[in-house]
Design a protein around this motif. Structure first.
Motif, PDB file in Angstrom:
ATOM      1  N   LEU A 136      36.559  47.389  12.550  1.00  0.00           N
ATOM      2  CA  LEU A 136      35.517  47.598  11.548  1.00  0.00           C
ATOM      3  C   LEU A 136      35.247  49.093  11.360  1.00  0.00           C
ATOM      4  CD1 LEU A 136      32.985  44.887  12.777  1.00  0.00           C
ATOM      5  CD2 LEU A 136      34.636  44.658  10.938  1.00  0.00           C
ATOM      6  N   ARG A 137      34.494  49.408  10.278  1.00  0.00           N
ATOM      7  CA  ARG A 137      34.128  50.794  10.002  1.00  0.00           C
ATOM      8  C   ARG A 137      32.957  51.248  10.855  1.00  0.00           C
ATOM      9  NH1 ARG A 137      34.599  48.821   4.905  1.00  0.00           N
ATOM     10  NH2 ARG A 137      32.352  48.842   4.604  1.00  0.00           N
ATOM     11  N   ASP A 138      31.864  50.481  10.786  1.00  0.00           N
ATOM     12  CA  ASP A 138      30.631  50.912  11.443  1.00  0.00           C
ATOM     13  C   ASP A 138      29.730  49.716  11.652  1.00  0.00           C
ATOM     14  OD1 ASP A 138      29.637  50.388   8.863  1.00  0.00           O
ATOM     15  OD2 ASP A 138      29.789  52.501   8.288  1.00  0.00           O
ATOM     16  N   VAL A 139      28.511  49.967  12.148  1.00  0.00           N
ATOM     17  CA  VAL A 139      27.597  48.864  12.462  1.00  0.00           C
ATOM     18  C   VAL A 139      27.113  48.171  11.192  1.00  0.00           C
ATOM     19  CG1 VAL A 139      25.482  50.265  12.484  1.00  0.00           C
ATOM     20  CG2 VAL A 139      25.643  48.236  13.939  1.00  0.00           C
ATOM     21  N   ALA A 140      27.007  48.902  10.063  1.00  0.00           N
ATOM     22  CA  ALA A 140      26.618  48.265   8.802  1.00  0.00           C
ATOM     23  C   ALA A 140      27.694  47.282   8.352  1.00  0.00           C
ATOM     24  CB  ALA A 140      26.379  49.331   7.730  1.00  0.00           C
ATOM     25  N   HIS A 141      28.954  47.654   8.541  1.00  0.00           N
ATOM     26  CA  HIS A 141      30.075  46.757   8.231  1.00  0.00           C
ATOM     27  C   HIS A 141      29.969  45.481   9.062  1.00  0.00           C
ATOM     28  CE1 HIS A 141      34.727  46.602   7.451  1.00  0.00           C
ATOM     29  NE2 HIS A 141      34.091  45.588   6.933  1.00  0.00           N
ATOM     30  N   LEU A 142      29.646  45.631  10.364  1.00  0.00           N
ATOM     31  CA  LEU A 142      29.483  44.472  11.251  1.00  0.00           C
ATOM     32  C   LEU A 142      28.374  43.549  10.763  1.00  0.00           C
ATOM     33  CD1 LEU A 142      29.926  42.940  13.965  1.00  0.00           C
ATOM     34  CD2 LEU A 142      28.247  44.500  14.973  1.00  0.00           C
ATOM     35  N   SER A 196      27.031  43.231   7.787  1.00  0.00           N
ATOM     36  CA  SER A 196      27.372  42.587   6.519  1.00  0.00           C
ATOM     37  C   SER A 196      28.317  41.411   6.739  1.00  0.00           C
ATOM     38  CB  SER A 196      28.015  43.613   5.572  1.00  0.00           C
ATOM     39  OG  SER A 196      27.109  44.619   5.231  1.00  0.00           O
ATOM     40  N   LEU A 197      29.317  41.613   7.608  1.00  0.00           N
ATOM     41  CA  LEU A 197      30.267  40.539   7.889  1.00  0.00           C
ATOM     42  C   LEU A 197      29.581  39.360   8.568  1.00  0.00           C
ATOM     43  CD1 LEU A 197      33.123  39.404   8.029  1.00  0.00           C
ATOM     44  CD2 LEU A 197      33.473  40.710  10.143  1.00  0.00           C
ATOM     45  N   MET A 198      28.694  39.639   9.526  1.00  0.00           N
ATOM     46  CA  MET A 198      27.988  38.557  10.216  1.00  0.00           C
ATOM     47  C   MET A 198      27.100  37.784   9.249  1.00  0.00           C
ATOM     48  SD  MET A 198      27.027  40.385  13.872  1.00  0.00           S
ATOM     49  CE  MET A 198      26.173  38.928  14.495  1.00  0.00           C
ATOM     50  N   SER A 199      26.480  38.488   8.299  1.00  0.00           N
ATOM     51  CA  SER A 199      25.651  37.826   7.290  1.00  0.00           C
ATOM     52  C   SER A 199      26.488  36.891   6.433  1.00  0.00           C
ATOM     53  CB  SER A 199      24.956  38.874   6.416  1.00  0.00           C
ATOM     54  OG  SER A 199      24.246  38.270   5.369  1.00  0.00           O
ATOM     55  N   THR A 200      27.692  37.343   6.062  1.00  0.00           N
ATOM     56  CA  THR A 200      28.590  36.510   5.260  1.00  0.00           C
ATOM     57  C   THR A 200      29.003  35.254   6.029  1.00  0.00           C
ATOM     58  OG1 THR A 200      29.428  38.434   4.070  1.00  0.00           O
ATOM     59  CG2 THR A 200      30.823  36.469   4.073  1.00  0.00           C
ATOM     60  N   LEU A 201      29.337  35.429   7.311  1.00  0.00           N
ATOM     61  CA  LEU A 201      29.782  34.290   8.120  1.00  0.00           C
ATOM     62  C   LEU A 201      28.640  33.302   8.371  1.00  0.00           C
ATOM     63  CD1 LEU A 201      32.036  36.171  10.697  1.00  0.00           C
ATOM     64  CD2 LEU A 201      32.785  34.733   8.787  1.00  0.00           C
ATOM     65  N   LEU A 244      37.422  34.907   4.602  1.00  0.00           N
ATOM     66  CA  LEU A 244      36.149  35.612   4.426  1.00  0.00           C
ATOM     67  C   LEU A 244      36.201  36.987   5.090  1.00  0.00           C
ATOM     68  CD1 LEU A 244      33.459  32.830   5.011  1.00  0.00           C
ATOM     69  CD2 LEU A 244      33.910  34.042   2.889  1.00  0.00           C
ATOM     70  N   ILE A 245      36.779  37.023   6.291  1.00  0.00           N
ATOM     71  CA  ILE A 245      36.861  38.299   7.016  1.00  0.00           C
ATOM     72  C   ILE A 245      37.749  39.274   6.262  1.00  0.00           C
ATOM     73  CG2 ILE A 245      37.696  39.379   9.143  1.00  0.00           C
ATOM     74  CD1 ILE A 245      36.820  36.816  10.615  1.00  0.00           C
ATOM     75  N   GLY A 246      38.859  38.777   5.724  1.00  0.00           N
ATOM     76  CA  GLY A 246      39.735  39.641   4.940  1.00  0.00           C
ATOM     77  C   GLY A 246      39.068  40.161   3.688  1.00  0.00           C
ATOM     78  N   GLU A 247      38.289  39.285   3.000  1.00  0.00           N
ATOM     79  CA  GLU A 247      37.579  39.706   1.794  1.00  0.00           C
ATOM     80  C   GLU A 247      36.543  40.785   2.101  1.00  0.00           C
ATOM     81  OE1 GLU A 247      35.974  36.095   0.312  1.00  0.00           O
ATOM     82  OE2 GLU A 247      37.802  35.474  -0.728  1.00  0.00           O
ATOM     83  N   ALA A 248      36.074  40.801   3.348  1.00  0.00           N
ATOM     84  CA  ALA A 248      35.079  41.801   3.750  1.00  0.00           C
ATOM     85  C   ALA A 248      35.746  43.095   4.224  1.00  0.00           C
ATOM     86  CB  ALA A 248      34.192  41.240   4.860  1.00  0.00           C
ATOM     87  N   SER A 249      37.058  43.232   3.987  1.00  0.00           N
ATOM     88  CA  SER A 249      37.801  44.449   4.337  1.00  0.00           C
ATOM     89  C   SER A 249      37.810  44.712   5.838  1.00  0.00           C
ATOM     90  CB  SER A 249      37.225  45.672   3.604  1.00  0.00           C
ATOM     91  OG  SER A 249      37.266  45.485   2.212  1.00  0.00           O
ATOM     92  N   ALA A 250      37.784  43.633   6.631  1.00  0.00           N
ATOM     93  CA  ALA A 250      37.879  43.747   8.083  1.00  0.00           C
ATOM     94  C   ALA A 250      39.240  43.218   8.528  1.00  0.00           C
ATOM     95  CB  ALA A 250      36.756  42.969   8.765  1.00  0.00           C
ATOM     96  N   ASN A 251      39.798  43.814   9.569  1.00  0.00           N
ATOM     97  CA  ASN A 251      41.116  43.423  10.050  1.00  0.00           C
ATOM     98  C   ASN A 251      40.994  42.625  11.342  1.00  0.00           C
ATOM     99  OD1 ASN A 251      44.045  43.502  10.223  1.00  0.00           O
ATOM    100  ND2 ASN A 251      43.720  44.894  11.953  1.00  0.00           N
ATOM    101  N   ILE A 252      41.656  41.463  11.421  1.00  0.00           N
ATOM    102  CA  ILE A 252      41.672  40.645  12.633  1.00  0.00           C
ATOM    103  C   ILE A 252      42.848  41.094  13.487  1.00  0.00           C
ATOM    104  CG2 ILE A 252      41.899  38.318  13.569  1.00  0.00           C
ATOM    105  CD1 ILE A 252      40.720  37.254  10.984  1.00  0.00           C
ATOM    106  N   SER A 253      42.561  41.528  14.733  1.00  0.00           N
ATOM    107  CA  SER A 253      43.624  41.977  15.628  1.00  0.00           C
ATOM    108  C   SER A 253      44.017  40.917  16.648  1.00  0.00           C
ATOM    109  CB  SER A 253      43.198  43.261  16.358  1.00  0.00           C
ATOM    110  OG  SER A 253      42.016  43.037  17.109  1.00  0.00           O
ATOM    111  N   ASP A 254      43.120  39.924  16.906  1.00  0.00           N
ATOM    112  CA  ASP A 254      43.459  38.887  17.883  1.00  0.00           C
ATOM    113  C   ASP A 254      42.448  37.741  17.783  1.00  0.00           C
ATOM    114  OD1 ASP A 254      44.801  37.589  19.873  1.00  0.00           O
ATOM    115  OD2 ASP A 254      44.170  38.920  21.506  1.00  0.00           O
TER     116      ASP A 254
END
Length: 713
Positions: free
Chosen positions: A678-684, A686-691, A649-659
Motif C-alpha cells: 500500500l501507499r500509506d495509512v489513508a490508502h489502508l 480506504s481499502l478497509m472501508s471498501t471491504l 476489489l483490492i485491485g480496483e483500489a490500486s493495492a497489490n496482493i503479494s501473498d
C-alpha cells in the motif's frame, strides 16, 4: 519571565507567591521529569523544547491556578512527543494529572480548521473534553498563547494556518470563557500574522494621534480620579488604548476611517462594593455626557460565564468617546480569569469568589443545545454563533430572563424557551405591541409569543432566525415533514448512483455509507440524498473512495523517513509494519540501521529502560509509492467466486496482493490473511472501508505480528 532561563525554583516561587501551601516536591518532580523527557528536542526557534512547557506553566501561574493545572502544563506534551505514557504520568504524579495531560493530548490532535464535517465532529470532541474537566482547555489556551507569541519561528504557511485557527476558534473560546485579556492578545497576535499591513497602519495612526493630542489616557485618568476624590469614593482608575485588532474590527463593522472612530480608549474603575459601582456611575455621568444606547448593567444581569461589570460610554475631552467599565475587585478577578477563577488562589487560599461561575454548570449550559444537534453543519454553526455572541437580555411575560445574541428575533426567543413553542409560533408581541417576526429584539424588552396548534415552521424562518438552536430546530422540523418523501426519492437515487459503478445499494452498503459519513443510519442518509443535501457520487465515494495515486513526484524509498543520520538505513518493523502517515519512532540496532516502529507498537515496552536507542522519526510528507507491506485479517463467506470478488476489489483500489494465507477453513466461512503493498495509512483505511461494505465480508481488521522479536543490539 524568560522561559529559557526559568528554573524549577523560579517557577515554584511564582506558585508559592499566591499559594504558600503548594507541593514544592510535586512541582519540582514535574519540572525535572518534563525536562528529562524533552531532552534533546528543539523548537522551531532552535531553543530547547522544554522552554515551551515552562512558559505555558508560567502563563497559568498569572491566573493563580492550582498545582494540578501547573503540573499538567509542564507535562502536557510528554505523552504526545516523548516516550512517556499515561500509565507513567499516573504512577509518578496522580490520576488527576494523568487525565488532564491525556485531555490536552487529545485536544492537540484535533484538526479544528479542517473540513466542515470533520471540524464539527472535532468540536464535539473538544466540548466533551471540556465537560470532563475545564482545566484541560485552560492549559490548551495557554499553550496556544505561547505558540502565538513565538510564531515567527514557524514557516510562513504554517503561521497563517495557526493564526487563522486561533482567530476562528481559540480567541472566541477564550472570550466565551470570560478570559477577555487572552482573547484580545490571541486576536492581536493572529492579526499580526494575517494582516501585518493593516495592523501597522493602526499603530502608525495611534502614534500620529498621540503626537497631535498628547497623552489623552493620562489626562482623562487624572480627571476621573479627581472627580472620585471629590465624591469621597475610594477606587483605582486604569486607562488604555484598545488593541489594534479591536480597532480594526470596529472600523470594518462601522465602515468608518480611523479619524472618525471614537471609542478607541477604554477605562476601568475598580472599587470596593456594588453600591460604590453605582455611585461611581453617577459621578461619571454627572461629569461627562453619556452616549445613548451604550449603557450595560452586567452586575444586575451577569453574563453566563460569571462576568459582572457596568459598561458605559461617555464623551470625554474634545468630544472623544471613551468606554468606562466599573466593577469591584472580586468582579475584576472573574473578568480577568473568567471560568478559571473557580480554581484560583487569593491570599494563599483557594478562592471562594462568589461571582466565579461553577465550571460544570457553565459547560453544561453551553453544550446542552449542541448535544441535541443531528446535523454536523448545524452543530458547527451553533457553536460558532454561541462563542461569538454578544448578548441581549429579554423577558418573558412572567418576568423570567432569556439571554439571546445581539440581532436575535422573536423566533429565536421562542426556540430559546422551548422547541415546541418555536414550532407553534404564529406571531409575537414586544412590550405589548404586535410586531413582525423579523423584528430585532433589544435589551430589556418583554416578549410574548403567540401560538397556534398545528402551526409548522416555514422555510423563510431560516432567514429570520439567528441562533444555531433555532435554525437547527427549524431545519429538523422541515426535514421531518418531508422525510418520507425524501427517503423514497433517495432510495431511487442511491440505486442509480451505485449502479453506475457496477455496485448495488444493499442495506449493508447503505449502513456503511451512513457510518462513514457520520450519519444516524440508512434512513437519515436516504432522506438527505433525496433532499439534495447529499449527492449520489458522495455516497458512492464514501464506500468506494477514489484512491487513485496522488499526482506529483513519488518519494524515493531512501527518503521516506525523516530524522535519520546521514547515510543511515532503516527497515519497517515486522511486528507493527508502520505505514506512511502513522506516528513512528526508531530503535537502533548494532549496525547503522534503524528499525522503524509505530508509536503504539507493543514491542516498544521491552526497550523502555534503554532510552539511548530511541530516535524521534516522522514520515516524509508527500506521495509514497505503493510498496509498503501490511496484512489484513479477513473473514469471508465460503461461496463460489467470493475470494475472486475480494481480490478484484483490492485491485480496483490500486493495492497489490503479494501473498494469501488461510488461517481457518469452515463449511460456511474462510478466515484468511491477505498480504498487501500500500501507499500509506489513508490508502489502508480506504481499502478497509471498501471491504467492509462488501456483503460477503463478515469482518476485516489489520493484522500485526506481535510475536516478532525486536532487533538485536
Amino acid at each position: 519571565m524568560d522561559s529559557a532561563n526559568t528554573t524549577a525554583d523560579d517557577l515554584i516561587a511564582l506558585v508559592r507567591a499566591y499559594n504558600p501551601k503548594t507541593s514544592t516536591r510535586a512541582l519540582r518532580a514535574a519540572y525535572d521529569y518534563g525536562r528529562k523527557m524533552h531532552e534533546g528536542q528543539k523548537r522551531h526557534s532552535g531553543e530547547p523544547y522544554f522552554t515551551h512547557p515552562v512558559a505555558v506553566a508560567a502563563i497559568l501561574t498569572e491566573q493563580q491556578l492550582d498545582d494540578a493545572t501547573i503540573i499538567t502544563a509542564l507535562l502536557h506534551d510528554t505523552v504526545e512527543d516523548t516516550r512517556a505514557s499515561y500509565a507513567d504520568i499516573e504512577r509518578l504524579f496522580s490520576k488527576e494529572v494523568a487525565e488532564l495531560v491525556d485531555g490536552v493530548t487529545k485536544l492537540t490532535n484535533l484538526q479544528l480548521n479542517s473540513t466542515e464535517t470533520k471540524q464539527a465532529e472535532n468540536f464535539r470532541k473538544l466540548f466533551m473534553a471540556m465537560s470532563k474537566d475545564l482545566r484541560v482547555i485552560l492549559v490548551k489556551l495557554a499553550d496556544r498563547l505561547h505558540n502565538m507569541r513565538t510564531i515567527k519561528a514557524m514557516r510562513v504557511e504554517k503561521q497563517a494556518k495557526k493564526a487563522r485557527e486561533t482567530m476562528d476558534i481559540y480567541a472566541p473560546l477564550a472570550g466565551r470563557m470570560g478570559m477577555q485579556w487572552m482573547r484580545e492578545e490571541l486576536e492581536d497576535l493572529s492579526f499580526r500574522v494575517l494582516n501585518p499591513e493593516g495592523r501597522a497602519s493602526i499603530i502608525r495612526r495611534f502614534i500620529t494621534l498621540q503626537r497631535e493630542t498628547g497623552d489623552v489616557i493620562q489626562r482623562i485618568t487624572g480627571d476621573m480620579r479627581l472627580e472620585l476624590d471629590k465624591a469621597g469614593i475610594q477606587a483605582e482608575v486604569f486607562g488604555r488604548a484598545k488593541k489594534p485588532y479591536s480597532i480594526w474590527r470596529k472600523m470594518q463593522e462601522k465602515e468608518q476611517s480611523f479619524s472618525r472612530l471614537s471609542d478607541i480608549y477604554g477605562f476601568r474603575i475598580i472599587t470596593g462594593s456594588d453600591e460604590d459601582c453605582y455611585r461611581i456611575l453617577g459621578v461619571i455621568h454627572g461629569r461627562w455626557r453619556a452616549v445613548p444606547g451604550r449603557f450595560k448593567d452586567y452586575i444586575s444581569q451577569p453574563k453566563s460565564n460569571g462576568y459582572r461589570s457596568i459598561h458605559t460610554t461617555v464623551s470625554g475631552r474634545d468630544g472623544k468617546r471613551v468606554e468606562v467599565q466599573i466593577r469591584t475587585r472580586q468582579m475584576h478577578d472573574v473578568a480577568e480569569t473568567g471560568v478559571a477563577a473557580h480554581w484560583s488562589y487569593r491570599d494563599g487560599k483557594r478562592s471562594q469568589n462568589p461571582f466565579a461561575v461553577d465550571p460544570a454548570k457553565w459547560i453544561s449550559q453551553l453544550s446542552e443545545q449542541f448535544n441535541a444537534e443531528e446535523d454536523h453543519e448545524d452543530f458547527l454553526e451553533a457553536v460558532k454563533l454561541e462563542m461569538y455572541a454578544d448578548q441581549v437580555f429579554c423577558f418573558t411575560p412572567k418576568g423570567e430572563v432569556v439571554k439571546l445574541p445581539r440581532g436575535a428575533t422573536p423566533i429565536d426567543f421562542a426556540y430559546a424557551i422551548h422547541t415546541r413553542i418555536g414550532n407553534d409560533c404564529v406571531g409575537a408581541k414586544i412590550d405589548g405591541m404586535r410586531v413582525p417576526l423579523w423584528t430585532r429584539v433589544k435589551n430589556g424588552q418583554s416578549i410574548e409569543i403567540i401560538r397556534a396548534q398545528g402551526q409548522m415552521p416555514q422555510t423563510t424562518w431560516l432567514d429570520i432566525a439567528t441562533t444555531g438552536k433555532a435554525k437547527s430546530a427549524i431545519r429538523r422540523s422541515l426535514r421531518e415533514a418531508d422525510k418520507q418523501r425524501f427517503v423514497k426519492l433517495g432510495q431511487e437515487l442511491a440505486r442509480s448512483a451505485f449502479a453506475q459503478v457496477g455496485k448495488k445499494a444493499t442495506d449493508k452498503v447503505l449502513r456503511t455509507a451512513a457510518k462513514n459519513m457520520r450519519l444516524d443510519g440508512p434512513q437519515d442518509l436516504l432522506a438527505r440524498l433525496g433532499s439534495s443535501e447529499l449527492l449520489g457520487r458522495e455516497v458512492v465515494q464514501s464506500v468506494y473512495p477514489d484512491i487513485a495515486p496522488k499526482s506529483g513526484e513519488q518519494i524515493a524509498g531512501d527518503r521516506a523517513v525523516v530524522g535519520l543520520e546521514p547515510g543511515q538505513s532503516f527497515t519497517r518493523a515486522a511486528c507493527c509494519t508502520p505505514l506512511p502517515g502513522e506516528r513512528i519512532v526508531g530503535i537502533s540496532s548494532r549496525g547503522k540501521g534503524m528499525s522503524v516502529h509505530a508509536i503504539d507498537c507493543e514491542k516498544l515496552s521491552e526497550y523502555e529502560d534503554q532510552p539511548d536507542r530511541w530516535t524521534d522519526l516522522r514520515w516524509q510528507e508527500g506521495n509514497h509509492p505503493a510498496v509498503n507491506g501490511t496484512v489484513l485479517d479477513l473473514t469471508i463467506g465460503n461461496g463460489a467466486g467470493v475470494l475472486g470478488r475480494i481480490c478484484t476489489l483490492i485491485g480496483e483500489a490500486s493495492a497489490n496482493i503479494s501473498d494469501l494465507e488461510f488461517l481457518e477453513r469452515k463449511p460456511d466461512f474462510y478466515r484468511i490473511l491477505i498480504y498487501l503493498d500500500l501507499r500509506d495509512v489513508a490508502h489502508l483505511h480506504s481499502l478497509m472501508s471498501t471491504l467492509e461494505a462488501e456483503g460477503d465480508v463478515a469482518a476485516v481488521s489489520r493484522y500485526r505480528k506481535i510475536d516478532v522479536h525486536m532487533p538485536p543490539r
